[in-house]
Design a protein around this motif. Structure first.
Motif, short mmCIF file in Angstrom:
data_model
loop_
_atom_site.label_atom_id
_atom_site.label_comp_id
_atom_site.label_asym_id
_atom_site.label_seq_id
_atom_site.Cartn_x
_atom_site.Cartn_y
_atom_site.Cartn_z
N ARG A 109 82.26 28.42 -64.76
CA ARG A 109 82.75 27.68 -63.81
C ARG A 109 81.73 28.24 -62.51
NH1 ARG A 109 85.01 28.65 -59.69
NH2 ARG A 109 86.17 31.22 -60.60
N VAL A 110 81.91 29.08 -62.08
CA VAL A 110 81.26 29.22 -60.72
C VAL A 110 79.13 28.95 -60.90
CG1 VAL A 110 80.85 30.82 -59.56
CG2 VAL A 110 82.70 31.57 -60.39
N LEU A 111 78.99 28.85 -62.42
CA LEU A 111 77.42 29.02 -62.78
C LEU A 111 77.03 27.27 -62.60
CD1 LEU A 111 76.32 31.35 -64.97
CD2 LEU A 111 76.15 31.97 -62.66
N LEU A 112 78.28 26.48 -62.59
CA LEU A 112 77.92 24.99 -62.73
C LEU A 112 78.10 24.94 -61.25
CD1 LEU A 112 80.25 24.14 -66.16
CD2 LEU A 112 77.85 24.26 -65.69
N GLY A 113 78.88 25.47 -60.56
CA GLY A 113 79.07 24.88 -59.39
C GLY A 113 80.27 24.55 -58.49
N ASP A 114 81.76 24.59 -59.80
CA ASP A 114 82.83 23.95 -60.00
C ASP A 114 83.86 25.13 -59.11
OD1 ASP A 114 81.72 21.62 -60.99
OD2 ASP A 114 81.97 22.75 -62.58
N GLU A 115 84.61 24.42 -58.17
CA GLU A 115 85.79 25.39 -57.35
C GLU A 115 86.81 25.55 -58.75
OE1 GLU A 115 87.57 23.68 -54.07
OE2 GLU A 115 85.37 24.44 -53.20
N ARG A 116 86.87 24.47 -59.71
CA ARG A 116 87.94 24.49 -60.23
C ARG A 116 87.03 23.69 -62.06
NH1 ARG A 116 93.39 23.63 -58.90
NH2 ARG A 116 93.59 23.62 -56.74
N LEU A 117 87.49 24.62 -62.59
CA LEU A 117 86.84 23.95 -64.64
C LEU A 117 88.24 23.47 -64.40
CD1 LEU A 117 85.69 25.99 -66.69
CD2 LEU A 117 87.80 25.56 -68.20
N ASN A 118 86.75 21.84 -65.01
CA ASN A 118 87.65 21.06 -65.94
C ASN A 118 87.23 21.46 -67.00
OD1 ASN A 118 87.65 19.81 -63.38
ND2 ASN A 118 85.93 19.35 -63.01
N PHE A 119 87.89 21.19 -68.21
CA PHE A 119 88.06 21.22 -69.21
C PHE A 119 88.73 20.50 -71.05
CE2 PHE A 119 89.49 23.86 -73.57
CZ PHE A 119 88.03 24.04 -73.97
N PHE A 120 87.57 19.95 -71.78
CA PHE A 120 88.17 19.41 -73.05
C PHE A 120 87.92 20.62 -74.59
CE2 PHE A 120 88.61 16.96 -76.88
CZ PHE A 120 88.87 15.68 -76.02
N GLY A 121 89.07 20.45 -75.22
CA GLY A 121 88.89 21.45 -76.13
C GLY A 121 89.80 20.58 -76.96
N GLY A 122 89.08 20.54 -78.13
CA GLY A 122 89.99 20.19 -79.48
C GLY A 122 90.35 21.18 -79.97
N SER A 123 91.22 20.80 -81.20
CA SER A 123 92.16 22.15 -82.12
C SER A 123 92.35 23.38 -81.73
CB SER A 123 90.72 22.10 -83.19
OG SER A 123 91.26 22.75 -84.69
N TYR A 124 91.13 24.04 -81.90
CA TYR A 124 90.93 25.61 -81.89
C TYR A 124 90.72 25.78 -80.54
CZ TYR A 124 92.28 30.82 -82.49
OH TYR A 124 92.04 31.71 -82.81
N GLY A 125 89.88 25.16 -79.76
CA GLY A 125 89.91 24.81 -78.37
C GLY A 125 90.38 24.59 -77.30
N THR A 126 92.26 24.28 -78.09
CA THR A 126 93.47 24.17 -77.53
C THR A 126 93.28 26.19 -77.01
OG1 THR A 126 95.02 24.16 -79.75
CG2 THR A 126 93.79 22.13 -77.96
N PHE A 127 93.62 26.32 -77.82
CA PHE A 127 93.64 27.93 -77.62
C PHE A 127 93.12 28.41 -76.50
CE2 PHE A 127 94.02 32.44 -79.06
CZ PHE A 127 95.17 32.59 -79.59
N LEU A 128 91.38 27.84 -77.01
CA LEU A 128 90.50 28.49 -75.69
C LEU A 128 91.35 28.15 -74.25
CD1 LEU A 128 88.52 30.36 -74.73
CD2 LEU A 128 87.40 28.28 -75.03
N GLY A 129 91.55 27.02 -74.32
CA GLY A 129 92.46 26.05 -72.90
C GLY A 129 93.66 26.90 -72.30
N ALA A 130 94.20 27.05 -73.35
CA ALA A 130 95.81 27.64 -73.29
C ALA A 130 95.73 29.38 -72.43
CB ALA A 130 96.64 27.20 -73.96
N MET A 131 94.12 30.06 -73.52
CA MET A 131 93.92 31.33 -72.66
C MET A 131 93.69 31.19 -71.47
SD MET A 131 95.58 33.56 -75.18
CE MET A 131 94.51 34.83 -74.88
N TYR A 132 92.50 30.18 -71.07
CA TYR A 132 91.84 30.22 -69.99
C TYR A 132 92.87 30.18 -68.90
CZ TYR A 132 89.16 29.30 -65.61
OH TYR A 132 88.68 29.26 -64.19
#
Length: 595
Positions: free
Chosen positions: A294-317
């Motif tokens: 997130r920081v390396l991309l220059g974003d103050e907040r993380l915009n995220f789209f996760g599918g399936s197990y990627g939702t687990f990752l999003g929730a953990m973040y």
């Protein structure tokens, strides 16, 4: 002899048009793989089927193999093959806690960032990790598409010892198509675990609407130890074949001992071959990698789209960095707080609704392999699996001239991921009833990326299943009451029981303990998080999606009255409009909206 190319009778034709590839999609000339559009894997359970799991397989590198089909399946294989990873020590059921942002609250618009090659935008990171948060990402045109940019970044193998070894993560960016409308970066993950975010971003034009692509740099990455990110390859071809060849429904103590012995041996070999890197592939650590990103991309907040197990990752973040959550969409979800009992209940509900939908479609056809009587159709599949357990199915594949319940059950389950595969399942069942298994085997092999020669692709998500799953879930409970509930469920749902196989813990031989679910509200203080799912999803059942929306302090639920795995940009314009409105304008729909 079976070739690696897709057979005409194995290519899905869409019966309803839902969840099919976009009309403008060109398949090219390569063979098709089987990955899913919403990536990822679903269940935390461990089925007697191999460790398989959801969107990024790669039997043959062609466009057709990716996008919707690819992303969704990687995330799903985990359901069947991973029934084995039943979570244990049920935590306290999560309860909502105030304060919570209003579901209709507008999510703050991210501050436009500078060029990705510039210095990080913020300095809110631990001093010990400064070297990682301040590194420069050197982007260059991707070899296969000069309009996309590829790069790498480094993260510590062990965040507790940041001066030790490092993972090099592969990144791919599809730049916003209209710089004047650019909002920021949208980091994406297709699921699995083991799905390639780099490949997901490669096909961004088929996964996200033109409006979203005009406003966001779509950024995909291969999680640590996966794909092109310092890959951990702890399983050999023979290990993966063994996972599918063992009898998943043992009928005697000797058969069960053989099954568990093989599983333990494979798990130990994976740990030994993978070394320290394999012990640091948890989703919690990937979430920390995403904050560096997130920081390396220059974003103050993380915009995220996760599918399936990627939702687990999003929730953990979101739980680890609630104040850093921007606009987050979790598609076809599962909750990190799911208990073993809840997981089993959701699995049954998801499977039953999906198989019923297939049967309803099939019996209405004159060529249905199961006949015209809905009442007896399910029993015909039960009888077929019982016959396969005893006699197997003959195939024309050298080295797999006979396949058993493992391959057959897995392949049937994979065909339920999308109604586009229902015709393939119908033909496969018809052939299986004659004692032959070529069609079903071709389907299963494409999902797990096994070639006709018996070689699995180096990037198959199967390589990630053991290290990630064994880190993400606690060990299986030995609670007698739970065992009794499982026995009753298998008796009451005989087809599900055969598809799921023996319920056991294939992480018991893993050298480290699994994660202990919090059992409390997740991501308190985060901006509204949009959680979406199909009512009839066999991989990440709607029960788990609804639970995640409740477990997240600011979760907003949006459901789709459709079949299959993967909700956004899969044929439901109501869902697409709601998701696009959220990502582009920051306004979430009303909690509980149904499309």
């Amino acid at each position: 002899m079976m070739s690696d190319d897709p057979r005409p009778d194995d290519l899905p034709d869409a019966p309803t048009g839902y969840a099919a590839l976009p009309p403008s999609y060109s398949s090219g000339s390569g063979a098709s793989g089987a990955s899913g559009a919403a990536g990822g894997s679903g269940s935390a359970a461990g089925h007697g089927v191999p460790y398989a799991a959801s969107p990024a397989g790669s039997p043959v590198r062609s466009p057709l193999r990716t996008v919707l089909a690819a992303v969704a399946i990687v995330a799903v294989v985990a359901v069947v093959v991973l029934a084995v990873w039943r979570i244990s020590s049920p935590p306290v059921v999560a309860q909502k806690e105030p304060p919570v942002p209003s579901p209709t609250q507008v999510v703050p618009t991210p501050t436009p960032s500078a060029s990705l090659s510039s210095a990080p935008a913020t300095g809110d990171f631990p001093a010990a990790l400064r070297g990682f948060y301040t590194q420069q990402v050197s982007w260059s045109p991707c070899p296969d598409n000069a309009k996309h940019e590829c790069g790498t970044m480094q993260v510590p193998v062990d965040y507790a010892d940041p001066t030790g070894g490092r993972f090099t993560l592969a990144l791919r960016k599809a730049p916003a198509t209209d710089p004047a409308k650019r909002i920021g970066s949208l980091v994406i993950n297709p699921g699995g675990p083991g799905g390639s975010g780099v490949e997901y971003a490669q096909y961004a034009s088929f996964v996200f609407s033109p409006e979203v692509r005009s406003a966001y740099d779509i950024v995909g990455f291969d999680p640590r130890g996966i794909g092109a990110s310092s890959p951990v390859r702890c399983l050999g071809d023979s290990d993966m074949d063994l996972l599918f060849s063992d009898d998943p429904t043992p009928d005697s103590a000797a058969e069960r001992a053989e099954l568990l012995g093989d599983v333990d041996a494979i798990t130990k070999r994976c740990a030994a071959r993978g070394g320290q890197r394999a012990l640091h592939m948890s989703t919690a650590e990937v979430a920390r990698d995403m904050d560096v990103m997130r920081v390396l991309l220059g974003d103050e907040r993380l915009n995220f789209f996760g599918g399936s197990y990627g939702t687990f990752l999003g929730a953990m973040y979101a739980d680890a960095f609630p104040k850093k959550v921007g606009r987050m969409v979790l598609d076809s979800a599962m909750s990190p707080n799911q208990t073993e009992q809840q997981e089993m209940t959701y699995d049954i509900q998801g499977f039953e609704s999906s198989i019923d939908a297939f049967i309803d479609w099939c019996v209405a056809r004159s060529d249905c392999a199961l006949g015209s009587d809905k009442g007896s159709a399910r029993q015909k599949i039960v009888d077929l699996l019982d016959s396969v357990e005893k006699n197997g199915l003959k195939t024309s594949k050298p080295g797999l001239t006979t396949i058993g319940e493992g391959w057959v059950g897995f392949s049937i389950f994979m065909c339920l991921y999308s109604d586009t595969s229902w015709p393939t399942l119908n033909r496969g069942l018809a052939q299986a009833l004659t004692g032959k298994g070529d069609i079903l085997l071709a389907k299963g092999m494409s999902v797990v990326e096994r070639s006709a020669s018996g070689a699995y692709a180096p990037t198959t998500y199967l390589q990630a299943m053991i290290p990630v799953r064994c880190a993400d879930w606690p060990r299986m409970s030995s609670d007698p009451s739970l065992s009794a509930d499982q026995a009753k469920a298998k008796k009451d749902h005989p087809l599900w029981a055969r598809m799921t196989g023996e319920l056991y813990d294939n992480c018991r031989a893993w050298p480290t303990a699994g994660r202990a679910p919090k059992g409390t509200t997740l991501a308190a203080g985060a901006a509204p998080i949009l959680v979406i799912g199909n009512e009839r999803d066999p991989a990440t059942p709607i029960g788990g999606t609804k639970q995640l929306a409740k477990d997240l302090a600011s979760g907003v639920l949006l459901t789709s009255d459709h079949d299959g795995h993967g909700t956004y940009y899969a044929g439901n314009s109501c869902v697409d409009s709601a998701v696009d409105g959220y990502l582009l304008r920051g306004t979430a729909p009303s909690d509980g909206t149904t499309c």
